[in-house]
Each structure stands twice: as C-alpha cells, then as structure tokens.
Enzyme design. Structure first.
Site, short mmCIF file in Angstrom:
data_model
loop_
_atom_site.label_atom_id
_atom_site.label_comp_id
_atom_site.label_asym_id
_atom_site.label_seq_id
_atom_site.Cartn_x
_atom_site.Cartn_y
_atom_site.Cartn_z
N ASP A 407 0.82 -1.20 0.00
CA ASP A 407 0.00 0.00 0.00
C ASP A 407 0.86 1.26 0.00
O ASP A 407 1.92 1.30 0.62
CB ASP A 407 -0.90 -0.02 1.24
CG ASP A 407 -1.85 1.15 1.30
OD1 ASP A 407 -2.72 1.25 0.41
OD2 ASP A 407 -1.73 1.98 2.22
N GLU A 460 1.10 -0.55 -5.11
CA GLU A 460 0.16 0.54 -5.38
C GLU A 460 0.99 1.81 -5.51
O GLU A 460 1.35 2.42 -4.51
CB GLU A 460 -0.88 0.68 -4.26
CG GLU A 460 -1.93 1.72 -4.60
CD GLU A 460 -2.51 2.42 -3.37
OE1 GLU A 460 -3.56 3.08 -3.51
OE2 GLU A 460 -1.91 2.35 -2.29
#
Length: 725
Positions: A407, A460
């Site tokens: 993330d 990401e």
C-alpha cells in the site's frame, strides 16, 4: 557478598536495571547461593525441576525476599512455598534461575541487519528451555532504562517480571516457565529519562485481543498441516506475468455479515461461503484488505498496530491459515494488502516505543504523514527495515499467502509527498527521492522472492517512478529499480473511468482517454485495478459512475468490463462491483446481495463470470499481458464512432480480437480490419440477452476477406472474436 541496600529496594520495587544479577542461583565463597522474590510465602524450599532438594531459604524481608545457600551450580529452580503455618502451599518456578534464550549468533545477525528469522526470536514464543516449558518474551527497546513484561499471569504487576537487557542489540528478554498460550500481555517500558510509557503491545505478537482491548496474546497453536503443495508448486514453476490473474478484492468484515447479531464471520465460516463463490465466478485470486490487527474499523486495516497478528475479529489466527489452505486446495490464490508505509500513533502501538522516536523519524517533516495523521517508519534504520522485511517474509512463510499488495508506495518514494515547500527535508543530494525507502523496498522484494518462490508482490504506486517492476541488481544503490512483480496501473483506472462518466455524445472528443494508456502499457508489469478506493468517500459505485439512463449504465458497465478484460494487464475488481451494487461500499454493512433478485444485476454478474472464464481459457488474452507482442491496434482513431478494436496474441494460440462501441448507436455494417482471413468465432458479446442486452450480434461468427469483415457492432458493447485456425 550482600548487595547494597538500595539495590534490594530497587529489586523489590521492580526498578532494578539488572534483576538477573541478584535473583536466581549465583556462585559464592561458601558455595552456591539463591535469592528469590516470593510474595506471600512464609517458607520456601529450593528444588531442582525433577524435585531434588537443593536447600531451604530464609525470608529476609517481609515483602517476600528469600535467600539461602543451595547445592550445586546455576540451574533452573522451583520453589515450594507455604503460608498460614503450612495450610497453603504452592510452587513457583523461578524465571531468574534460567539462562538466556537468545545467543551470540542472534546478536551478531541482528547487529548486522541480516537476521531473516526475527519472528522466531522476538515476540512471545512457547518453548521448552532448560527442562521447563514456558513462554520466552523478547522485545527491542534499546533506549529503555527498564522493561518488564506484564500480563494476566502476574496480575499486570511490573515488579514481578523485569527483563534481561542484551546490551549489544538493545533487546530485552525473559523466559517465564509454566505459562502457555492464550495469555494476555504487554510491555511496561521505562524511558531513559525515567518516564513510564503507556503499556505497549508486542510488535511481534502473533495474536491480539479483540478491539477495543489492546493486549497481545501468547499463541501455542500446533503448526497447520498444509495440503496445498500442488498449488504452491504450480506458482513456483511458472512466470506469473504469463498466467491468467483475475483478482477479487475483499474486505473480510463486510463481504457478508452474519444474520445472528455477530459482527463478523470467523475464518472457517467465511471460507465455506467465499471460496466457493470465488471459484464459481472464475476469479484466480482473492485479495484481502489488511488482515493484520488494527484498532479502528473505519481504517479498514490500513492503520495496523499488529503487523504479525491476524485480526481477532475473525477468530483464532490459525483460522486464517485454514482459509488460505482451503483456497489453495480449490485453486484460488490469496493476496493480502500490506502496509509498511506508515503506522497509527495509538498509545499501545509503536509510537515513541521506548520513549524515543524508535520506529519513526523524530522530525515531523520526515516522521509524520499529513494525509492520514500517522507516523512514517524510519526506513533508514537497520532494525526498522529488518522488522518490516521479516514481516513480509513471515506472511508468505507462516500463512502461505501468494502475494503482498504493498500500500501507498508513492508516499514512501517521495519525501515531498503531500507536503508543501518547507514541510519536507531533501535527501543528501538535495532531491525529493527517499533513497532509504527505495533500499527497504528493494530488500523486501529480494527477501520475499528468495524465501518463497511463486509468491508475488504488487505495488500501489501512482506516479511515474521508473522501474517499479524491474528486477533488483546487486549494484547501484541509487537505482530506481524496486523489484516488484506487478504495479497497479492507476492511469488506466483514472482515464477510463473519466471516459465512461462522460455523456456518450462527448466521448468522441476524449478518445485518447482510452488509447493513451497503450503508450506505456508495457513499461511495467501492470495490474488494472478497480479497487475499493473507487467506490467510497462519496465517489459512488461503479454503476453510478456510468453515464446515461439506467439501461445505458448497465450496458456501459458491461462494455467497460469487457474492454478491461480484453486490455493488456492483470485484472482486479472490488467486491460488489461484479453484480453492479448501486450503493457505495461501507465497512459497516454487508454487500447488497438482495440486488441479485433483479435481472440487470444478474446479467452483470454473469458477464463478469464469463469474462473471467474466457480470459483464463484463451492464452491470447493473458499469456502476453505484460509484453508488447501480445497487442496490436486494429481500430485506434475512429473517434467519431467511439469504436476501438485490437488484437491479442500469444505464441501457439489463436488470436482474439476485441471490439468496443462506446456510444448508444448501432453500427450494422462496420468494416472491421482483421489480421487473418477466415472465420472468427464470437466468444463473448456484452449485448447478449443472457447479460441483459438487446441481443444484437453476428450470429456467432464473422468471415474475414481481404483483411476485413463487415460486422454488426451493438450499442454500448464489447465483443470478442477468436480466429478458427
């Protein structure tokens, strides 16, 4: 030699910096000598673990301090205590009579930053040590004056179990015999200035209490007996870039909620429902939003306080192992979202862990994340890097996860991320790159791929950082290559959703929002993500983003999914969007499964199921997702009609042509260029009545002559044709 009086006072108060130097068995001029703190005891005998009498101790302080000569050398001791004139008896195995568990090899590897098994050494482990069974506790707190383990086994009294400090590493440890799994505990840490920190949860805890409680839990579960050898062997021996990968992103707490008043299903119950559904829908992988322990439900797990502990929301930690094993046996991979970019500042967590900025930067220009009001890990600190790298390896090894979706990578790579001028500190070269974070990500990817063949990592990452999925070499520490397996293609998602939100009459003016992505589609190994981030915080659901009437919205969504499944790159779809849920997602409620009583929603679900199955069955659609030879435009510039067409190829496979019409107009004699003359079978048509469409099509096939065919292109549709060789 009798210790100074102030040392005894500190010992009884639990403030002595080295209790092991005074307690337990020690050599003396007249032989071995024992000292112990035995609260409530009036008499005490020292015995070996097999029951042999070593000596009788005398109480020398009413607060429970006993001393006396004993036979033999240093060894574990069990004290037989009595009170009330012998009416009450009990036994206490003395933690301070045991030697250390960690050794010089651990100290060396930890000091070098090369210990790949920290999760086997730090935290709480039920072990057999020097003839006794108990729990070994170890925690890194190098700037602490004193650390004690407190828990339900010592009435949360800090004076009972001060720990041993290993000076070379700053790790504190203690072995407490006669306790096992299921015990709640924390660490009481006294900072260098004498300030007592809020009691801290264990950074390496394997289990934790259910929120709002925050203690760590000792775990003594037998190792899971895995049955996923075939699954893991398959992925270890293939190139993931050339395999079909369609990912169903799930928030485990809200995919489906129990109807009996409970908040969440346990992992075993979720497995019975979710795994068959994913198999039926044709997805190859599940991706869970963070499953590690976190205190705040609306954070969705992205603000974790227990990186090594599956959340107690879903039952015992081994339930997650059983879920992963069950998914693997059914042919489904399991990915997890992993959050090394930042951590919350909850008092029981990592924030100022030993009274200093230990895991984070002290300067808020480096150590505070303005977007999330969280702390940023100090990636340049060796111990912090090792904590995180070990965690990545841990999930792949201990729970057999097939991959980590990392993330917020963009926020890690740039020192000025979401900061104005003057709010960030340049690197040594005056630039904005966070080279310490780069080094960490490179080390993490190298460690994961080396330790667990077949596991994949996904970033990401929303910027133009070059080389996110380039392999990591041994040279050039300032290289931009990060070594991820895949990168989320945020540009595809943003451009195409913007295009689909436009009135079809205006799409001709924004044709490049579909075509531009192919300019960079093969610069990285991409995943095309339609994730939870697109259906929250007022953004609405995917069906709500489509333009036009309700009927046109459903047709547009089917066409859009068809475009995406035909486009180069692996696929990711967030739960609920496979049946066109109308409401945006909330973690507080279940998906709107009742929508499936209506035909349009059934049609979208059937369309996604068939897209997944077709994508997996036809190598031309997946085997060159990340390589330019797998794609060629056939119609790229027909902006007036808003028609797009391309061919997908793979060696040894029949090519597949994808045709998209993004207007409500029917093109009933459209000249479609084709790479081969002959018969092309219609394998998918989003306008078929099965999916809720009007039923227009080409009677199942088209015939190409002289490099083209006249075809019917239904309104707001995607069709796929496979060449019949």
């Amino acid at each position: 030699m009798q210790p100074p009086a102030d040392a005894i006072v500190a010992l009884l108060a639990g403030t002595h910096a080295d209790p092991f130097s005074l307690l337990g068995i020690h050599p003396g001029p007249q032989g071995a000598f024992a000292r112990a703190i035995l609260p409530g005891a009036e008499t005490a005998e020292a015995r070996s673990l097999d029951g042999a009498l070593l000596g009788t101790l005398e109480r020398v302080d009413p607060r429970g301090l006993f001393e006396g000569p004993v036979q033999g050398t240093r060894q574990p001791v069990r004290y037989y205590c009595s009170a009330g004139g012998g009416a009450h008896t009990w036994q206490v195995t003395d933690p301070y009579s045991f030697g250390p568990v960690l050794g010089p090899v651990d100290d060396f590897l930890i000091g070098e930053g090369r210990h790949q098994r920290l999760f086997d050494k730090l935290g709480a482990h039920v072990i057999d040590h020097e003839g006794a069974r108990g729990v070994h506790f170890a925690v890194w707190a190098p700037n602490a004056r004193l650390v004690s383990v407190v828990g339900d086994f010592n009435d949360w009294e800090a004076a009972r179990h001060p720990m041993r400090r290993r000076a070379d590493t700053g790790i504190w440890e203690i072995f407490i015999p006669d306790i096992g799994g299921g015990r709640a505990y924390k660490f009481r840490i006294v900072g260098a200035d004498g300030t007592v920190q809020p009691y801290k949860a264990d950074p390496f805890a394997f289990a934790a209490e259910l929120r709002p409680h925050t203690a760590s839990i000792t775990l003594d579960a037998p190792p899971h007996v895995w049955g996923d050898e075939a699954h893991r062997a398959h992925w270890a021996n293939v190139d993931a870039r050339r395999q079909p990968i369609t990912i169903y992103e799930v928030h485990p707490g809200s995919w489906h909620k129990p109807g009996d008043g409970r908040e969440f299903y346990a992992w075993d119950e979720l497995a019975d429902r979710l795994i068959p559904y994913v198999v039926d829908m044709g997805f190859t992988h599940l991706e869970f939003m963070p499953v590690s322990e976190h205190p705040y439900d609306p954070s969705w797990g992205y603000q974790t306080t227990g990186l090594y502990a599956p959340s107690a929301r879903f039952g015992d930690p081994m339930g997650f192992a059983r879920f992963v094993d069950g998914a693997h046996r059914a042919g489904i991979g399991v990915l997890i979202d992993w959050v090394p970019a930042h951590f919350p500042t909850d008092a029981h967590g990592l924030s100022r862990f030993d009274g200093t900025a230990l895991y984070e930067h002290d300067d808020p220009r480096q150590g505070f994340h303005p977007d999330w009001n969280t702390a940023i890990y100090n990636f340049g600190r060796r111990e912090v890097r090792d904590f995180l790298v070990n965690n990545a390896v841990f999930w792949a090894e201990r729970y057999h996860v097939d991959g980590l979706r990392v993330d917020a990578v963009a926020s890690m790579l740039h020192r000025d991320y979401s900061r104005k001028a003057g709010e960030w500190i340049p690197n040594a070269d005056g630039g904005r790159e966070n080279w310490e974070a780069v080094a960490f990500l490179r080390a993490m990817n190298k460690a994961v791929y080396a330790a667990s063949p077949g596991v994949m990592t996904m970033a990401e990452e929303s910027t133009t950082w070059p080389g996110v999925t380039l392999p990591v070499g041994e040279d050039a520490p300032r290289s931009s290559a990060l070594g991820f397996g895949f990168k989320w293609n945020m540009g595809f998602m943003n451009d195409t959703l913007r295009y689909m939100a436009r009135d079809p009459v205006h799409r001709r003016h924004h044709h490049d929002e579909i075509t531009f992505g192919l300019m960079y589609a093969f610069t990285e190994n991409f995943v095309l993500p339609l994730s939870h981030d697109e259906v929250v915080h007022g953004k609405g659901s995917l069906i709500a983003k489509m333009a036009g009437t309700d009927e046109q919205r459903f047709a547009s969504l089917r066409a859009y999914y068809g475009l995406m499944w035909g486009y180069p790159g692996k696929k990711l779809l967030f739960m609920g969007q496979e049946f066109a849920q109308r409401r945006e997602w909330s973690e507080a409620r279940s998906l709107d499964w009742d929508m499936l009583q209506y035909a349009p929603h059934q049609g979208v679900q059937a369309w996604v199921r068939d897209l997944n199955r077709t994508y997996a069955a036809l190598p031309a659609l997946h085997a060159r997702d990340c390589e330019p030879e797998g794609f060629e435009w056939l119609v790229v510039d027909d902006a007036q009609a808003s028609v797009f067409a391309w061919v997908r190829r793979a060696p040894g496979a029949d090519p597949v042509v994808v045709v998209c019409n993004m207007t409500p107009a029917i093109h009933d004699h459209y000249r479609l260029p084709l790479p081969l003359d002959g018969t092309w079978r219609e394998v998918l048509n989003s306008d078929a009545t099965t999916y809720g469409g009007s039923g227009l099509g080409n009677t199942g096939q088209i015939i190409a002559e002289d490099g083209a065919a006249l075809v019917i292109v239904p309104p707001l549709s995607t069709m796929m044709f496979q060449f019949q060789s």
